[in-house]
Design a protein around this motif. Structure first.
Motif, mmCIF file in Angstrom:
data_model
loop_
_atom_site.group_PDB
_atom_site.id
_atom_site.type_symbol
_atom_site.label_atom_id
_atom_site.label_comp_id
_atom_site.label_asym_id
_atom_site.label_seq_id
_atom_site.Cartn_x
_atom_site.Cartn_y
_atom_site.Cartn_z
ATOM 1 N N GLY A 162 0.788 -1.219 0.000
ATOM 2 C CA GLY A 162 0.000 0.000 0.000
ATOM 3 C C GLY A 162 0.820 1.267 0.000
ATOM 4 O O GLY A 162 2.046 1.258 -0.156
ATOM 5 N N ARG A 163 0.146 2.375 0.240
ATOM 6 C CA ARG A 163 0.737 3.697 0.038
ATOM 7 C C ARG A 163 1.819 4.032 1.050
ATOM 8 O O ARG A 163 2.588 4.960 0.837
ATOM 9 N N ARG A 164 1.913 3.284 2.159
ATOM 10 C CA ARG A 164 2.909 3.610 3.183
ATOM 11 C C ARG A 164 4.166 2.749 3.062
ATOM 12 O O ARG A 164 4.936 2.640 4.017
ATOM 13 N N ILE A 165 4.417 2.183 1.903
ATOM 14 C CA ILE A 165 5.582 1.312 1.742
ATOM 15 C C ILE A 165 6.889 2.031 2.043
ATOM 16 O O ILE A 165 7.850 1.418 2.508
ATOM 17 N N GLY A 166 6.943 3.316 1.824
ATOM 18 C CA GLY A 166 8.183 4.051 2.017
ATOM 19 C C GLY A 166 8.545 4.336 3.464
ATOM 20 O O GLY A 166 9.695 4.683 3.755
ATOM 21 N N ASP A 167 7.595 4.175 4.395
ATOM 22 C CA ASP A 167 7.903 4.564 5.783
ATOM 23 C C ASP A 167 7.578 3.495 6.817
ATOM 24 O O ASP A 167 7.562 3.785 8.017
ATOM 25 N N ARG A 168 7.375 2.234 6.374
ATOM 26 C CA ARG A 168 6.967 1.230 7.354
ATOM 27 C C ARG A 168 7.963 0.083 7.549
ATOM 28 O O ARG A 168 7.700 -0.834 8.322
ATOM 29 N N GLY A 169 9.071 0.077 6.852
ATOM 30 C CA GLY A 169 10.071 -0.950 7.117
ATOM 31 C C GLY A 169 9.647 -2.353 6.751
ATOM 32 O O GLY A 169 9.771 -3.284 7.563
ATOM 33 N N TYR A 170 9.172 -2.526 5.525
ATOM 34 C CA TYR A 170 8.653 -3.823 5.085
ATOM 35 C C TYR A 170 9.707 -4.716 4.418
ATOM 36 O O TYR A 170 9.374 -5.757 3.863
ATOM 37 N N ALA A 171 10.971 -4.336 4.450
ATOM 38 C CA ALA A 171 11.987 -5.090 3.722
ATOM 39 C C ALA A 171 12.058 -6.544 4.165
ATOM 40 O O ALA A 171 12.186 -7.458 3.341
ATOM 41 N N ASP A 172 11.998 -6.804 5.467
ATOM 42 C CA ASP A 172 12.095 -8.180 5.960
ATOM 43 C C ASP A 172 10.941 -9.030 5.448
ATOM 44 O O ASP A 172 11.120 -10.210 5.112
ATOM 45 N N ALA A 173 9.754 -8.465 5.398
ATOM 46 C CA ALA A 173 8.606 -9.215 4.872
ATOM 47 C C ALA A 173 8.787 -9.486 3.380
ATOM 48 O O ALA A 173 8.553 -10.607 2.905
ATOM 49 N N ILE A 174 9.214 -8.475 2.639
ATOM 50 C CA ILE A 174 9.335 -8.609 1.189
ATOM 51 C C ILE A 174 10.330 -9.703 0.807
ATOM 52 O O ILE A 174 10.151 -10.397 -0.196
ATOM 53 N N ARG A 175 11.361 -9.897 1.609
ATOM 54 C CA ARG A 175 12.368 -10.916 1.293
ATOM 55 C C ARG A 175 11.805 -12.339 1.336
ATOM 56 O O ARG A 175 12.429 -13.268 0.836
ATOM 57 N N ASN A 176 10.624 -12.521 1.931
ATOM 58 C CA ASN A 176 10.037 -13.854 2.030
ATOM 59 C C ASN A 176 8.761 -14.016 1.219
ATOM 60 O O ASN A 176 7.993 -14.944 1.464
ATOM 61 N N VAL A 177 8.534 -13.108 0.258
ATOM 62 C CA VAL A 177 7.327 -13.236 -0.552
ATOM 63 C C VAL A 177 7.691 -13.577 -1.993
ATOM 64 O O VAL A 177 8.815 -13.349 -2.440
ATOM 65 N N ASP A 178 6.700 -14.107 -2.705
ATOM 66 C CA ASP A 178 6.918 -14.522 -4.092
ATOM 67 C C ASP A 178 6.668 -13.392 -5.076
ATOM 68 O O ASP A 178 7.330 -13.317 -6.104
ATOM 69 N N PHE A 179 5.692 -12.529 -4.793
ATOM 70 C CA PHE A 179 5.515 -11.343 -5.624
ATOM 71 C C PHE A 179 4.854 -10.219 -4.852
ATOM 72 O O PHE A 179 4.151 -10.443 -3.866
#
Length: 296
Positions: A162-179
């Protein structure tokens, strides 16, 4: 067993249709006011059930009329709501969605309990038995733990931060997703290393991106491979929820074994149908999609 588990926000949406979006210190005329269930995770789960994909929802609402109404609406559409937490620590989150005559939107959010759920509120057995986990905006820690558990159990994962991707620290989650699903504004923000988003940018470069270009269609970037679909021309009435409908169509098609090209066609058709009607939840069905899909 639910084939897809959607985790994230369950809200109550108050949609205000106005003659125009006002400038600062300006004024607009409210043409209509409608209340209904909303939230990205809830919207995707609802869309999936309309496309004959059993879906469960992990989220949280307050012990109030908005929460009860949101859950009842989802249950009536066939969404499995057993993992929606009813909490007493605050109210159901309410979003005020302002829509102008061209279908453009801005959103005002009130504090609420839509991130009170935790990863442990979803039994590990339910996650292991599912075919797919879809994450939407939520606590970064919860998203990361759910993604890691799903990945370890062999369950595929998608994420629409969503729109808050730049300020929520989602990198750890993204590393474990397929898309990962991103619209143009979100992609520009997330991939801007100069703005301090290096960790997220690096993580996104390791996964498959599904980029939503609105009326210009969508594309998939899978490593060096790219796949695109031009979308469908529609007169936009309300773009609220169109991205969630897109995700529902893409996930449903991929679970059915569709190629990326076919999945994009289905996803764009779902987004177009939703944008052409008021409200965040158009009733999706394969019957409604047939006419648009036959154009591809």
């Amino acid at each position: 067993m639910s084939r897809v588990i959607c985790a994230g926000h369950v809200n109550w949406d108050v949609t205000l249709r106005v003659d125009s979006l006002p400038d600062p210190d300006g004024e607009a005329t409210v043409k209509s006011r409608v209340g209904a269930g909303g939230g990205s995770a809830a919207n995707v789960a609802s869309g999936l059930t309309g496309l004959d994909v059993p879906a469960a929802l992990l989220g949280s609402v307050g012990n109030d009329s908005h929460g009860r109404g949101a859950v009842a609406e989802l249950a009536s559409k066939g969404v499995d709501c057993r993992y929606v937490m009813n909490v007493d620590t605050g109210p159901t989150t309410v979003k005020y969605i302002v829509v102008d005559a061209a279908g453009d939107v801005f959103v005002l959010g009130s504090p609420g309990v839509n991130e009170s759920f935790r990863a442990d509120d979803l039994p590990k057995s339910a996650l292991a038995e599912a075919d797919h986990l879809h994450l939407t905006s939520q606590s970064p820690e919860t998203a990361a733990l759910l993604a890691s558990r799903a990945s370890n159990s062999g369950t595929t994962v998608s994420f629409d931060p969503g729109r808050r991707i730049g300020d929520r620290g989602y990198a750890d989650a993204i590393r474990n997703v397929d898309f990962v699903f991103l619209n143009d504004r979100e992609a520009a923000t997330a991939l801007d290393e100069a703005a301090g988003n290096g960790d997220i940018s690096d993580a996104l470069n390791e996964t498959t991106l599904v980029l939503k270009h609105g009326p210009k269609g969508a594309e998939v970037r899978d490593g060096d491979d790219q796949y695109a679909h031009p979308g469908y021309p529609v007169d936009a009435v309300d773009t609220t929820g169109a991205g969630d409908a897109f995700a529902s169509g893409f996930i449903a098609a991929r679970l059915d074994g569709a190629t990326y090209e076919r999945a994009l066609a289905v996803a764009n058709a779902c987004g177009a149908l939703t944008a052409a009607e008021p409200g965040a939840r158009t009733q999706l069905s394969w019957r409604r999609l047939d006419d648009l899909l036959e154009a591809t």
